[in-house]
Design a protein around this motif. Sequence first.
Motif, PDB file in Angstrom:
ATOM      1  N   ILE A 240       0.829  -1.207   0.000  1.00 31.74           N
ATOM      2  CA  ILE A 240       0.000   0.000   0.000  1.00 31.74           C
ATOM      3  C   ILE A 240       0.869   1.266   0.000  1.00 31.74           C
ATOM      4  O   ILE A 240       0.465   2.308  -0.488  1.00 31.74           O
ATOM      5  CB  ILE A 240      -1.001  -0.005   1.188  1.00 31.74           C
ATOM      6  CG1 ILE A 240      -1.981   1.167   1.067  1.00 31.74           C
ATOM      7  CG2 ILE A 240      -0.299   0.031   2.526  1.00 31.74           C
ATOM      8  CD1 ILE A 240      -3.040   0.976   0.034  1.00 31.74           C
ATOM      9  N   HIS A 241       2.105   1.173   0.524  1.00 31.69           N
ATOM     10  CA  HIS A 241       2.944   2.388   0.552  1.00 31.69           C
ATOM     11  C   HIS A 241       3.856   2.507  -0.662  1.00 31.69           C
ATOM     12  O   HIS A 241       4.623   3.456  -0.767  1.00 31.69           O
ATOM     13  CB  HIS A 241       3.774   2.441   1.837  1.00 31.69           C
ATOM     14  CG  HIS A 241       2.897   2.522   3.064  1.00 31.69           C
ATOM     15  ND1 HIS A 241       2.104   3.627   3.331  1.00 31.69           N
ATOM     16  CD2 HIS A 241       2.655   1.626   4.052  1.00 31.69           C
ATOM     17  CE1 HIS A 241       1.411   3.408   4.441  1.00 31.69           C
ATOM     18  NE2 HIS A 241       1.721   2.203   4.904  1.00 31.69           N
ATOM     19  N   GLN A 242       3.788   1.535  -1.584  1.00 30.50           N
ATOM     20  CA  GLN A 242       4.576   1.620  -2.834  1.00 30.50           C
ATOM     21  C   GLN A 242       3.612   2.045  -3.940  1.00 30.50           C
ATOM     22  O   GLN A 242       3.005   1.205  -4.582  1.00 30.50           O
ATOM     23  CB  GLN A 242       5.161   0.242  -3.188  1.00 30.50           C
ATOM     24  CG  GLN A 242       5.932  -0.435  -2.074  1.00 30.50           C
ATOM     25  CD  GLN A 242       7.313   0.188  -1.931  1.00 30.50           C
ATOM     26  OE1 GLN A 242       7.866   0.702  -2.899  1.00 30.50           O
ATOM     27  NE2 GLN A 242       7.854   0.171  -0.731  1.00 30.50           N
ATOM     28  N   SER A 243       3.478   3.351  -4.160  1.00 27.66           N
ATOM     29  CA  SER A 243       2.375   3.767  -5.039  1.00 27.66           C
ATOM     30  C   SER A 243       2.513   3.238  -6.471  1.00 27.66           C
ATOM     31  O   SER A 243       1.522   3.029  -7.154  1.00 27.66           O
ATOM     32  CB  SER A 243       2.224   5.287  -5.045  1.00 27.66           C
ATOM     33  OG  SER A 243       3.434   5.872  -5.444  1.00 27.66           O
ATOM     34  N   ASP A 244       3.764   2.971  -6.950  1.00 24.11           N
ATOM     35  CA  ASP A 244       3.882   2.450  -8.314  1.00 24.11           C
ATOM     36  C   ASP A 244       3.265   1.052  -8.434  1.00 24.11           C
ATOM     37  O   ASP A 244       2.614   0.712  -9.422  1.00 24.11           O
ATOM     38  CB  ASP A 244       5.346   2.454  -8.785  1.00 24.11           C
ATOM     39  CG  ASP A 244       6.278   1.829  -7.759  1.00 24.11           C
ATOM     40  OD1 ASP A 244       5.832   1.598  -6.614  1.00 24.11           O
ATOM     41  OD2 ASP A 244       7.453   1.559  -8.095  1.00 24.11           O
ATOM     42  N   VAL A 245       3.446   0.234  -7.351  1.00 25.35           N
ATOM     43  CA  VAL A 245       2.870  -1.127  -7.372  1.00 25.35           C
ATOM     44  C   VAL A 245       1.348  -1.047  -7.198  1.00 25.35           C
ATOM     45  O   VAL A 245       0.583  -1.695  -7.925  1.00 25.35           O
ATOM     46  CB  VAL A 245       3.473  -2.006  -6.246  1.00 25.35           C
ATOM     47  CG1 VAL A 245       2.870  -3.406  -6.291  1.00 25.35           C
ATOM     48  CG2 VAL A 245       4.981  -2.081  -6.395  1.00 25.35           C
ATOM     49  N   THR A 246       0.914  -0.217  -6.240  1.00 19.46           N
ATOM     50  CA  THR A 246      -0.537  -0.077  -6.004  1.00 19.46           C
ATOM     51  C   THR A 246      -1.228   0.356  -7.292  1.00 19.46           C
ATOM     52  O   THR A 246      -2.321  -0.116  -7.620  1.00 19.46           O
ATOM     53  CB  THR A 246      -0.815   1.018  -4.934  1.00 19.46           C
ATOM     54  OG1 THR A 246       0.288   1.079  -4.045  1.00 19.46           O
ATOM     55  CG2 THR A 246      -2.059   0.706  -4.150  1.00 19.46           C
ATOM     56  N   ASP A 247      -0.566   1.263  -8.028  1.00 13.75           N
ATOM     57  CA  ASP A 247      -1.125   1.771  -9.288  1.00 13.75           C
ATOM     58  C   ASP A 247      -1.388   0.602 -10.243  1.00 13.75           C
ATOM     59  O   ASP A 247      -2.479   0.466 -10.815  1.00 13.75           O
ATOM     60  CB  ASP A 247      -0.119   2.761  -9.901  1.00 13.75           C
ATOM     61  CG  ASP A 247      -0.677   3.445 -11.144  1.00 13.75           C
ATOM     62  OD1 ASP A 247      -1.909   3.545 -11.255  1.00 13.75           O
ATOM     63  OD2 ASP A 247       0.118   3.868 -11.999  1.00 13.75           O
ATOM     64  N   GLU A 248      -0.404  -0.282 -10.403  1.00 16.14           N
ATOM     65  CA  GLU A 248      -0.578  -1.413 -11.333  1.00 16.14           C
ATOM     66  C   GLU A 248      -1.647  -2.384 -10.836  1.00 16.14           C
ATOM     67  O   GLU A 248      -2.443  -2.906 -11.617  1.00 16.14           O
ATOM     68  CB  GLU A 248       0.751  -2.145 -11.527  1.00 16.14           C
ATOM     69  CG  GLU A 248       1.766  -1.256 -12.227  1.00 16.14           C
ATOM     70  CD  GLU A 248       2.921  -2.043 -12.816  1.00 16.14           C
ATOM     71  OE1 GLU A 248       2.728  -2.622 -13.885  1.00 16.14           O
ATOM     72  OE2 GLU A 248       3.994  -2.073 -12.185  1.00 16.14           O
ATOM     73  N   MET A 249      -1.654  -2.603  -9.509  1.00 13.05           N
ATOM     74  CA  MET A 249      -2.650  -3.543  -8.972  1.00 13.05           C
ATOM     75  C   MET A 249      -4.065  -3.012  -9.171  1.00 13.05           C
ATOM     76  O   MET A 249      -4.971  -3.749  -9.562  1.00 13.05           O
ATOM     77  CB  MET A 249      -2.389  -3.784  -7.486  1.00 13.05           C
ATOM     78  CG  MET A 249      -1.146  -4.617  -7.242  1.00 13.05           C
ATOM     79  SD  MET A 249      -1.144  -5.216  -5.556  1.00 13.05           S
ATOM     80  CE  MET A 249      -0.020  -6.581  -5.710  1.00 13.05           C
ATOM     81  N   LEU A 250      -4.237  -1.712  -8.908  1.00 12.28           N
ATOM     82  CA  LEU A 250      -5.580  -1.148  -9.068  1.00 12.28           C
ATOM     83  C   LEU A 250      -6.000  -1.134 -10.537  1.00 12.28           C
ATOM     84  O   LEU A 250      -7.169  -1.319 -10.847  1.00 12.28           O
ATOM     85  CB  LEU A 250      -5.635   0.263  -8.474  1.00 12.28           C
ATOM     86  CG  LEU A 250      -5.710   0.275  -6.946  1.00 12.28           C
ATOM     87  CD1 LEU A 250      -5.594   1.686  -6.420  1.00 12.28           C
ATOM     88  CD2 LEU A 250      -6.999  -0.344  -6.438  1.00 12.28           C
ATOM     89  N   SER A 251      -5.029  -0.929 -11.445  1.00 15.36           N
ATOM     90  CA  SER A 251      -5.354  -1.020 -12.875  1.00 15.36           C
ATOM     91  C   SER A 251      -5.916  -2.395 -13.182  1.00 15.36           C
ATOM     92  O   SER A 251      -6.899  -2.539 -13.906  1.00 15.36           O
ATOM     93  CB  SER A 251      -4.090  -0.832 -13.727  1.00 15.36           C
ATOM     94  OG  SER A 251      -3.833   0.507 -13.875  1.00 15.36           O
ATOM     95  N   PHE A 252      -5.246  -3.393 -12.639  1.00 17.60           N
ATOM     96  CA  PHE A 252      -5.671  -4.780 -12.876  1.00 17.60           C
ATOM     97  C   PHE A 252      -7.083  -5.008 -12.307  1.00 17.60           C
ATOM     98  O   PHE A 252      -7.977  -5.541 -12.978  1.00 17.60           O
ATOM     99  CB  PHE A 252      -4.653  -5.731 -12.242  1.00 17.60           C
ATOM    100  CG  PHE A 252      -5.052  -7.185 -12.297  1.00 17.60           C
ATOM    101  CD1 PHE A 252      -5.423  -7.789 -13.501  1.00 17.60           C
ATOM    102  CD2 PHE A 252      -5.046  -7.965 -11.142  1.00 17.60           C
ATOM    103  CE1 PHE A 252      -5.794  -9.131 -13.551  1.00 17.60           C
ATOM    104  CE2 PHE A 252      -5.412  -9.310 -11.191  1.00 17.60           C
ATOM    105  CZ  PHE A 252      -5.790  -9.896 -12.390  1.00 17.60           C
ATOM    106  N   PHE A 253      -7.301  -4.540 -11.065  1.00 18.40           N
ATOM    107  CA  PHE A 253      -8.629  -4.749 -10.450  1.00 18.40           C
ATOM    108  C   PHE A 253      -9.712  -3.968 -11.202  1.00 18.40           C
ATOM    109  O   PHE A 253     -10.826  -4.446 -11.359  1.00 18.40           O
ATOM    110  CB  PHE A 253      -8.601  -4.347  -8.969  1.00 18.40           C
ATOM    111  CG  PHE A 253      -8.070  -5.457  -8.085  1.00 18.40           C
ATOM    112  CD1 PHE A 253      -8.817  -6.619  -7.902  1.00 18.40           C
ATOM    113  CD2 PHE A 253      -6.837  -5.357  -7.464  1.00 18.40           C
ATOM    114  CE1 PHE A 253      -8.344  -7.651  -7.109  1.00 18.40           C
ATOM    115  CE2 PHE A 253      -6.348  -6.391  -6.664  1.00 18.40           C
ATOM    116  CZ  PHE A 253      -7.089  -7.537  -6.487  1.00 18.40           C
TER     117      PHE A 253
END
Length: 1135
Positions: free
Chosen positions: A839-852
């Motif tokens: 949750i604190h790595q916004s680049d990873v969260t960004d990709e995960m939310l794109s996927f969801f």
Amino acid sequence: MASEEASLRALESLMTEFFHNCTTNERKREIEELLNNFAQQIGAWRFCLYFLSSTRNDYVMMYSLTVFENLINKMWLGVPSQDKMEIRSCLPKLLLAHHKTLPYFIRNKLCKVIVDIGRQDWPMFYHDFFTNILQLIQSPVTTPLGLIMLKTTSEELACPREDLSVARKEELRKLLLDQVQTVLGLLTGILESIWDKHSVTAATPPPSPTSGESGDLLSSLLQSPSAAKLLNQPIPILDTDSEYICSLALECLAHLFSWIPLSTSITPSLLTTIFHFARFGCDTRVRKMSSVNGSSQNSVLGQERGRLGVLAMSCINELMSKNCVPMEFEEYLLRMFQQTFYLLQKITKENNAHTVKSRLEELDESYIEKFTDFLRLFVSVHLRRIESYSQFPVVEFLALLFKYTFHQPTHEGYFSCLDIWTLFLDYLTSKIKSRLADKEAVLNRYEDALVLLLTEVLNRIQFRYNQAQLEELDDETLDDDVRSRVEQGQLQQTEWQRYLRQSLEVVAKVMELLPTHAFSTLFPVLQDNLEVYLGLQQFVVTSGTGHRLNITAENDCRRLHCSLRDLSSLLQAVGRLAEYFIGDVFAARFNDALTVVERLVKVTLYGSQIKLYNIETAVPSVLKPDLIDVHAQSLAALQAYAHWLAQFYSEVHRQNPEQFISLVSTALEAITPLISSKVQEKLLLSACHLLVSLATTVRPVFLISIPAVQKVFNRITDTSAQRLPDKAQVLVCRALSNVLLLPWPNLPESEQQWAVRSTNHASLISALTREYRQLKSNAILPQRKVQLEDTKVIIHQTLSVLEDIVESISGESTKSRQICYQSLQESVQVSLALFPAFIHQSDVTDEMLSFFLTLFQGLRVQMGVPFTEQIIQTFLNMFTREQLAESILHEGSTGCRVVEKFLKILQVVVQEPGQVFKPFLPSVISLCMEQVYPIIAERSSPDVKAELFELLFRVLHHNWRYFFKSSVLASVQRGVAEEQMENEAQFSAIMQAFGQSFLQPDIHLFKQNLFYLETLNTKQKLYHKKIFRTTMLFQFVNVLLQVLVHKSHDLLQEEIGIATYNMASVDFDGFYSAFLPEFLASCDGVDSNQKNVLGRNFKMDRDLPSFTQNVHRLVNDLRYYRLCNDSLPPGTVKL
């Protein structure tokens, strides 16, 4: 005040000091303040009058005129009438006395100041304002001055700025229209008399190479021989003064034509005169003469003369751009076209000494631009009107346009002409569609012209015919002309790509009109270049390091380079025409298309087999990119025929599919060797795109059993093989997934073999996500930096592939989506488990939310309610107020993107029909209003706002009954029972947020939110709801009116006017009796008398056009009154 003399000296020294380069900014500000204060004094103008008549200092004169300008435009109401009279008499006298000696910019400024007085006082207090101008024009000594005054009057009075009331604007326009006939008569007289005075009056002009100009075309264009004779007179040689007067008169006409309606006051003699002057632009002798005489004085004269032509064309184009042509003016128009085409014929005339191109190169560039503008206006606005005149020779006109187009001296000029042809082809296409009966007759009329156009455009894109010009085009730098990219909806392109694309659009439009001609013109040219390419095999020799192309002579290499570049362009042309072989015409044009596809399949296979992309050449920097490009373009051209292949498949799948199977199998043999990380990316991506099209568009049932495809499956699922570059990996995975997921065409459900395909798909996805799924076990442990980077790479690579697979399936049948979700299920659960850890790595969260987000958009039904609830709940728990603040405020654009994607997921959720996700509404609204909104409300940055308001709009739009319970009983007793309101506090808070957004400067957000409110009103009668009507309606109207008054969102004037009307119309009585008086009472900066006038002028109209007109009048006049009242209190300042 000090004496005038002393003040003048002080002012001169201040001005000199102000503009001196050693003066500090601090000191400049002091001087500026001093000068401003001086200007605000009541009697300052008297000093300025003295300064103007007594100084030679330009700065002082300019300052004094600015003081007058300020006095007249902002304080005139408060100036005593005696002073006004004095100013009205002194300034014109000053102008008359000094206009010959003043610098031109001072003289023009003084003219503008006098015109400003006229704008306020004519005709009531300044009755001779306009007659003075007419007298100046008629007196030979002051003609130039009169013309400058006239042009300034046209600029300042016909379309005045907003510092006048609407009533005064209307009065001025009417007063000016009354003078139009007189003015046009005067201007015609001036131009005619100068022309006649300088005309060469010899009875018969000496024979010259140009004397044979009254050719057949000319007599067919100009019905009257006298007109042709007139236009053939030699061009007069004007002295400098006459030239200056003519240029001023033409400038006046151009401005007048921009606002006066077309009418009979624009007489034939005026038009003919303007055309006489237009000839100055296309007369190359004028320039020659100036260069022969040698002196610079003469060459300047030549340019000036060319400028007269440009000005005359500006006048013509102003008339041309008017779409509304009264009946009585049509004949004039016809005459104008005839005269312009006479000029066009003159420009494109070939004679012994000149080619057309060298002739065009000699003309002034601006003249050519104006002429091209004229032709564009003719084709786009008037062609349909003129074509019906039997005496207008359209085909001959096209012949001239053709010459003009293909002899343009610059690329930009050529592009502009291609645009005109595109307009013409569009006109022809729509004409044929609307008149199918005489389609043949129309086409026959234009056939020759179109075939000529096609051949020439094709020649222009080939190095074989046009090498010199094409080599000037830049194929390296991407064009930054954002406007053209946005309009055409395409990626950045180089100059060469733009040239090719525009040319191919013309080819495609001709193909649509004349398919057989176009094909028979293009295909032989393609064949010729293919022969060269296919013949390269004989020059390939084996060397120590691999294969080498044994062509080394410089001349041969250059010829090969040109041939390959042309082949690449022609392949793009053939690809562009694919759409004209499918649909209704499939059978009729089958053989042509089959010939093309067979050639393309052969070429792609040949390129892959002899591996031309890896071959050594004599000039690697040139020939290697050429060979790669041809190979890539042949794959792309074949991909363009995917829809044709799909139609072919559906026609033959029952009878004899051998030919089809052979085409597809051969294409795959050409593709598979290229799917390797060793192949150049351009070529690799072309192969991947073709594979995707075969799997997605054509979908043959036998694809999975072709060895070449199985080879790709093995390569992608083999963990030891080197991974392809990201883009290619995503495309290949999409193709393989689609092979297994998409229903086969032409087969019943029972023969789709879903069970086998489902198993295969599961193992494909399992292989693709192996590393990703192993992350779950150690995601909870703290990771070292290096390890974290590796993990991020795995997440990025896997999610980009999975997201693409889901996206490509989202519009497909339920069965395909079910299988897809079954295969993905474990990876989705892993993603949800990993989410909190990152949750604190916004680049990873960004990709995960794109996927969801993609999952929610494509597979929410397949995911089922319990799991979807779990996902949403996880997100709601993770995005606390602190987390949102961290993302939005501290993580920059990535953090904002994360929040935006989360809100997008919620948009999908709240739109879902049925009761399933309704339990989430309260927490979604509270997240929006209590957590996200407070963070972004006060930020000026537009980040997150658009998404948040879209979510709020969706909440209202799709869940109206969450707020308004309408019972059956209430709808029966309409008007008796008011709808029950629930969750009122939340509704009010949302509306409050919308209201606040209208007070912010972001125009995009304003436009979006206004649209949302209007939509809610159209669909759900928002403005009519009791809560809105009684507590919010007039607050919104007030905000919208204030926005108009402050001019902060002027681009949206029209939308704001309509919304204001829609709101007011809910309760017109309340609007007129209560709101309007209150609104006026609360307006500051206007006195009670002015408020009464504003109220009286707002008529009680109830129709939209009158109401919005009243609103704009109110806003304009309110601003005008404030301006008048803003004159500052008197004070004295000494210089």
